[in-house]
Design an enzyme around this catalytic site. Structure first.
Site, PDB file in Angstrom:
ATOM      1  N   SER A  85       0.815  -1.216   0.000  1.00 29.18           N
ATOM      2  CA  SER A  85       0.000   0.000   0.000  1.00 29.18           C
ATOM      3  C   SER A  85       0.847   1.263   0.000  1.00 29.18           C
ATOM      4  CB  SER A  85      -0.952  -0.002   1.210  1.00 29.18           C
ATOM      5  OG  SER A  85      -1.796  -1.151   1.191  1.00 29.18           O
ATOM      6  N   ARG A  86       2.014   1.188  -0.655  1.00 31.50           N
ATOM      7  CA  ARG A  86       2.940   2.314  -0.779  1.00 31.50           C
ATOM      8  C   ARG A  86       3.565   2.737   0.552  1.00 31.50           C
ATOM      9  NH1 ARG A  86       4.414   2.399  -5.660  1.00 31.50           N
ATOM     10  NH2 ARG A  86       5.047   4.582  -5.496  1.00 31.50           N
ATOM     11  N   ILE A  87       3.456   1.891   1.568  1.00 33.85           N
ATOM     12  CA  ILE A  87       4.103   2.193   2.862  1.00 33.85           C
ATOM     13  C   ILE A  87       5.511   1.604   2.807  1.00 33.85           C
ATOM     14  CG2 ILE A  87       3.929   2.060   5.367  1.00 33.85           C
ATOM     15  CD1 ILE A  87       1.700   3.632   3.990  1.00 33.85           C
TER      16      ILE A  87
END
Length: 208
Positions: A185-187
């Site tokens: 999730s783009r983390i």
């Protein structure tokens, strides 16, 4: 579930005091998984007007003193580095979902180091260093091919092709190195090493 290191990062970041040690581990892993040129990097330079320029080059050596690549010193990047020795490198290993960014200052390698690497290259590559006026405009492709043939005649002994004075290596001496790992999730996970005033490496976690 992935194990974490002391900073709470994925275990692949390890707990290295010196980022060069971590880079070596990541590079060795990239050599096993990248189909082509795991040593390829994007090199960013800028001219006297601070206009940026970027291109792909190949890393040929690295150690505690820096990261080495070779080029025509009269090329665009060569001239820009002569005028502004600040540069940046970025490695992206798609197979590993990893990235490494390196900022620092460049200086030319010694003649002895440049000679050793130049002499390890194939004959055609050594001739190319003479024949190509890198980054200059060609009237046509035949102009380059004619230059190659001219230097093949001049240096017909494949074991005796001297290194041109305009061809050498640059060593980027890092002031900061950032390691990036893709996250769900783009983390993403980011670990940055920065040189302090005592020339020691300081580690920092960065928000994605």
């Amino acid at each position: 579930m992935n194990q974490k290191n002391s900073l709470g990062l994925n275990k692949c970041f390890l707990d290295k005091i010196d980022p060069i040690d971590l880079f070596e581990v990541w590079m060795n892993e990239a050599k096993k998984t990248e189909l082509n040129d795991p040593n390829a990097l994007a090199l960013a330079t800028s001219d006297e007007n601070n206009s940026p320029s970027i291109r792909m080059v190949l890393l040929k050596d690295f150690n505690k003193d820096g990261f080495v690549f070779y080029t025509n010193l009269n090329s665009q990047k060569g001239n820009e580095l002569k005028n502004n020795p600040k540069a940046s490198m970025c490695f992206h290993w798609k197979s590993l979902l990893r990235q490494v960014r390196i900022n620092g200052m460049v200086k030319k390698v010694s003649n002895e180091v440049a000679d050793e690497y130049y002499n390890s290259r194939g004959y055609e590559s050594r001739i190319g260093a003479w024949a190509s006026k890198q980054s200059t405009i060609l009237n046509n492709r035949d102009e380059l091919l004619s230059s190659i043939e001219k230097y093949k005649k001049k240096y017909s002994n494949k074991n005796d092709v001297p290194r041109p004075e305009h061809w050498s290596g640059w060593n980027l001496i890092p002031t900061s190195i950032e390691f990036w790992l893709d996250g769900d999730s783009r983390i993403h996970e980011r670990l940055k090493y920065t040189k302090d005033n005592e020339d020691d490496w300081v580690k920092s976690l960065l928000s994605p």
